[in-house]
Design a protein around this motif. Structure first.
Motif, PDB file in Angstrom:
ATOM      1  N   GLY A 267      27.141  84.307  79.309  1.00  4.16           N
ATOM      2  CA  GLY A 267      28.046  83.653  78.371  1.00  4.16           C
ATOM      3  C   GLY A 267      29.502  83.895  78.705  1.00  4.16           C
ATOM      4  N   SER A 268      30.375  83.629  77.726  1.00  6.59           N
ATOM      5  CA  SER A 268      31.822  83.627  77.963  1.00  6.59           C
ATOM      6  C   SER A 268      32.553  84.803  77.330  1.00  6.59           C
ATOM      7  CB  SER A 268      32.424  82.316  77.440  1.00  6.59           C
ATOM      8  OG  SER A 268      32.155  82.171  76.049  1.00  6.59           O
TER       9      SER A 268
ATOM     10  N   ALA B 185      39.120  86.375  87.925  1.00  4.76           N
ATOM     11  CA  ALA B 185      38.329  86.093  86.724  1.00  4.76           C
ATOM     12  C   ALA B 185      37.017  86.860  86.699  1.00  4.76           C
ATOM     13  CB  ALA B 185      38.068  84.593  86.621  1.00  4.76           C
ATOM     14  N   SER B 186      36.449  87.139  87.872  1.00  8.83           N
ATOM     15  CA  SER B 186      35.159  87.833  87.939  1.00  8.83           C
ATOM     16  C   SER B 186      35.303  89.352  87.962  1.00  8.83           C
ATOM     17  CB  SER B 186      34.371  87.370  89.167  1.00  8.83           C
ATOM     18  OG  SER B 186      35.098  87.627  90.352  1.00  8.83           O
ATOM     19  N   THR B 187      36.518  89.846  87.657  1.00 10.00           N
ATOM     20  CA  THR B 187      36.762  91.282  87.516  1.00 10.00           C
ATOM     21  C   THR B 187      36.768  91.642  86.040  1.00 10.00           C
ATOM     22  OG1 THR B 187      38.239  91.172  89.447  1.00 10.00           O
ATOM     23  CG2 THR B 187      38.309  93.184  88.126  1.00 10.00           C
ATOM     24  N   LEU B 188      36.252  92.804  85.716  1.00  7.96           N
ATOM     25  CA  LEU B 188      36.337  93.367  84.369  1.00  7.96           C
ATOM     26  C   LEU B 188      36.971  94.743  84.498  1.00  7.96           C
ATOM     27  CD1 LEU B 188      33.674  93.315  81.575  1.00  7.96           C
ATOM     28  CD2 LEU B 188      34.679  95.491  82.254  1.00  7.96           C
ATOM     29  N   CYS B 189      37.908  95.059  83.612  1.00  6.43           N
ATOM     30  CA  CYS B 189      38.611  96.340  83.697  1.00  6.43           C
ATOM     31  C   CYS B 189      38.483  97.133  82.405  1.00  6.43           C
ATOM     32  CB  CYS B 189      40.092  96.125  83.992  1.00  6.43           C
ATOM     33  SG  CYS B 189      40.448  95.483  85.639  1.00  6.43           S
ATOM     34  N   VAL B 190      38.599  98.441  82.546  1.00  3.81           N
ATOM     35  CA  VAL B 190      38.597  99.327  81.387  1.00  3.81           C
ATOM     36  C   VAL B 190      39.828 100.216  81.422  1.00  3.81           C
ATOM     37  CG1 VAL B 190      36.070  99.369  81.236  1.00  3.81           C
ATOM     38  CG2 VAL B 190      37.269 101.146  82.549  1.00  3.81           C
ATOM     39  N   SER B 191      40.248 100.631  80.240  1.00  6.02           N
ATOM     40  CA  SER B 191      41.296 101.635  80.107  1.00  6.02           C
ATOM     41  C   SER B 191      40.682 103.015  80.287  1.00  6.02           C
ATOM     42  CB  SER B 191      41.938 101.537  78.725  1.00  6.02           C
ATOM     43  OG  SER B 191      42.753 102.665  78.464  1.00  6.02           O
TER      44      SER B 191
ATOM     45  N   LEU C 269      24.068  94.879  80.434  1.00  5.55           N
ATOM     46  CA  LEU C 269      24.926  95.261  81.554  1.00  5.55           C
ATOM     47  C   LEU C 269      26.090  94.280  81.620  1.00  5.55           C
ATOM     48  CD1 LEU C 269      25.105  97.191  84.066  1.00  5.55           C
ATOM     49  CD2 LEU C 269      24.055  95.324  85.366  1.00  5.55           C
ATOM     50  N   ILE C 270      27.322  94.788  81.442  1.00  2.98           N
ATOM     51  CA  ILE C 270      28.491  93.903  81.492  1.00  2.98           C
ATOM     52  C   ILE C 270      29.339  94.125  82.737  1.00  2.98           C
ATOM     53  CG2 ILE C 270      28.559  93.747  78.977  1.00  2.98           C
ATOM     54  CD1 ILE C 270      31.128  95.513  79.084  1.00  2.98           C
ATOM     55  N   GLY C 271      29.167  95.268  83.409  1.00  4.27           N
ATOM     56  CA  GLY C 271      29.978  95.547  84.587  1.00  4.27           C
ATOM     57  C   GLY C 271      29.237  96.389  85.604  1.00  4.27           C
TER      58      GLY C 271
ATOM     59  N   ALA D  62      40.233 101.178  85.564  1.00  3.20           N
ATOM     60  CA  ALA D  62      39.155 101.125  86.553  1.00  3.20           C
ATOM     61  C   ALA D  62      38.562  99.725  86.540  1.00  3.20           C
ATOM     62  CB  ALA D  62      38.083 102.165  86.238  1.00  3.20           C
ATOM     63  N   GLY D  63      38.101  99.265  87.715  1.00  2.00           N
ATOM     64  CA  GLY D  63      37.632  97.893  87.861  1.00  2.00           C
ATOM     65  C   GLY D  63      36.135  97.800  88.105  1.00  2.00           C
ATOM     66  N   PHE D  64      35.556  96.723  87.592  1.00  2.00           N
ATOM     67  CA  PHE D  64      34.122  96.455  87.692  1.00  2.00           C
ATOM     68  C   PHE D  64      33.912  94.996  88.075  1.00  2.00           C
ATOM     69  CE2 PHE D  64      34.844  99.868  84.809  1.00  2.00           C
ATOM     70  CZ  PHE D  64      33.752 100.714  84.875  1.00  2.00           C
ATOM     71  N   ALA D  65      32.787  94.704  88.692  1.00  2.00           N
ATOM     72  CA  ALA D  65      32.368  93.314  88.842  1.00  2.00           C
ATOM     73  C   ALA D  65      31.867  92.836  87.481  1.00  2.00           C
ATOM     74  CB  ALA D  65      31.270  93.199  89.892  1.00  2.00           C
ATOM     75  N   ARG D  66      32.380  91.695  87.029  1.00  2.00           N
ATOM     76  CA  ARG D  66      32.039  91.166  85.704  1.00  2.00           C
ATOM     77  C   ARG D  66      30.670  90.492  85.769  1.00  2.00           C
ATOM     78  NH1 ARG D  66      35.059  89.975  81.227  1.00  2.00           N
ATOM     79  NH2 ARG D  66      37.019  90.386  82.327  1.00  2.00           N
ATOM     80  N   VAL D  67      29.690  91.052  85.095  1.00  2.00           N
ATOM     81  CA  VAL D  67      28.309  90.591  85.236  1.00  2.00           C
ATOM     82  C   VAL D  67      28.130  89.154  84.768  1.00  2.00           C
ATOM     83  CG1 VAL D  67      25.950  90.955  84.393  1.00  2.00           C
ATOM     84  CG2 VAL D  67      27.296  92.888  85.233  1.00  2.00           C
ATOM     85  N   THR D  68      28.855  88.727  83.739  1.00  4.69           N
ATOM     86  CA  THR D  68      28.696  87.340  83.287  1.00  4.69           C
ATOM     87  C   THR D  68      29.047  86.345  84.392  1.00  4.69           C
ATOM     88  OG1 THR D  68      30.927  87.391  82.334  1.00  4.69           O
ATOM     89  CG2 THR D  68      29.073  87.852  80.847  1.00  4.69           C
ATOM     90  N   SER D  69      29.902  86.750  85.327  1.00  4.30           N
ATOM     91  CA  SER D  69      30.275  85.867  86.438  1.00  4.30           C
ATOM     92  C   SER D  69      29.195  85.795  87.512  1.00  4.30           C
ATOM     93  CB  SER D  69      31.581  86.349  87.081  1.00  4.30           C
ATOM     94  OG  SER D  69      32.649  86.308  86.165  1.00  4.30           O
TER      95      SER D  69
END
Length: 202
Positions: free
Chosen positions: A87-88, A138-144, A170-172, A187-194
């Protein structure tokens, strides 16, 4: 040392850079399930069958996703699959849990013999770009990591998840950070929704 997440009886997902970088190519993975100890216990399977995302870029770690194909593992009360987020939903403002066997601070020199986890707040990509610039797509997900917890070297490929029990998603997929994991940088993660569609097709 890298982490992974079980997404089916014969499939796990990890970071592509755990398998291949510009200067390194792994020969095999030993995948461990059902143990909080890195070097003992649980179910262990060796595999050389790893599929790297076709658009993986080892220079900037975009599309840093790979599927590990392995012999079937039986689900039980300590080994189970995690659902892929779809999803989005950007998940910005959501607290999520990362887990791995990496270092637990800038001063520690090696991975941990036991698993650690950290509660991390998902931030917007605009905020993340203030640190990493155009590496953030857009396909990156980040956390503080401003609250003193972060992913560290050795945690790559591991999960960033929301929810609990059968509702866990699993989101990242742990991908990158700065060379200091305890100084409050994102820190950076691959965005699972992508990548959910590609992951499911493997």
């Amino acid at each position: 040392i890298c982490g992974s997440s079980l997404i089916g009886n014969t499939r796990s997902v990890t970071a592509a850079h755990c398998w291949r970088t510009n200067t390194f190519q792994a020969r095999q993975f030993t995948v461990v399930w059902g143990s909080n100890a890195l070097m003992s216990g649980g179910t262990r399977v060796v595999t050389t069958n790893v599929v790297v995302h076709p658009q993986y870029n080892a220079n900037n770690l975009n599309n840093d996703v790979a599927v590990i194909r392995h012999n079937s593992v039986a689900f039980n009360n300590v080994i189970n699959r995690i659902a892929l987020a779809t999803g989005s939903n950007s998940f910005a403002g959501t607290w999520a849990v990362a887990a791995g066997y990496g270092r637990n601070g800038d001063g520690s020199g090696s991975s941990n013999p036991g698993k650690f986890q950290a509660n991390l707040l998902v931030i917007t990509n605009d905020v993340c770009r203030q640190t990493f610039g155009n590496t953030i797509v857009a396909s990156t997900l980040c956390v503080s990591t401003a609250h003193g917890s972060s992913t560290c070297p050795g945690d790559s490929g591991g999960p960033l998840a929301v929810g609990s029990g059968n509702n866990r998603q699993l989101i990242g997929i742990t991908s990158f950070g700065t060379q200091w994991c305890a100084r409050g940088f994102p820190a950076g993660f691959a965005r699972v929704t992508s990548f959910a569609s590609w992951l499911s097709s493997q």
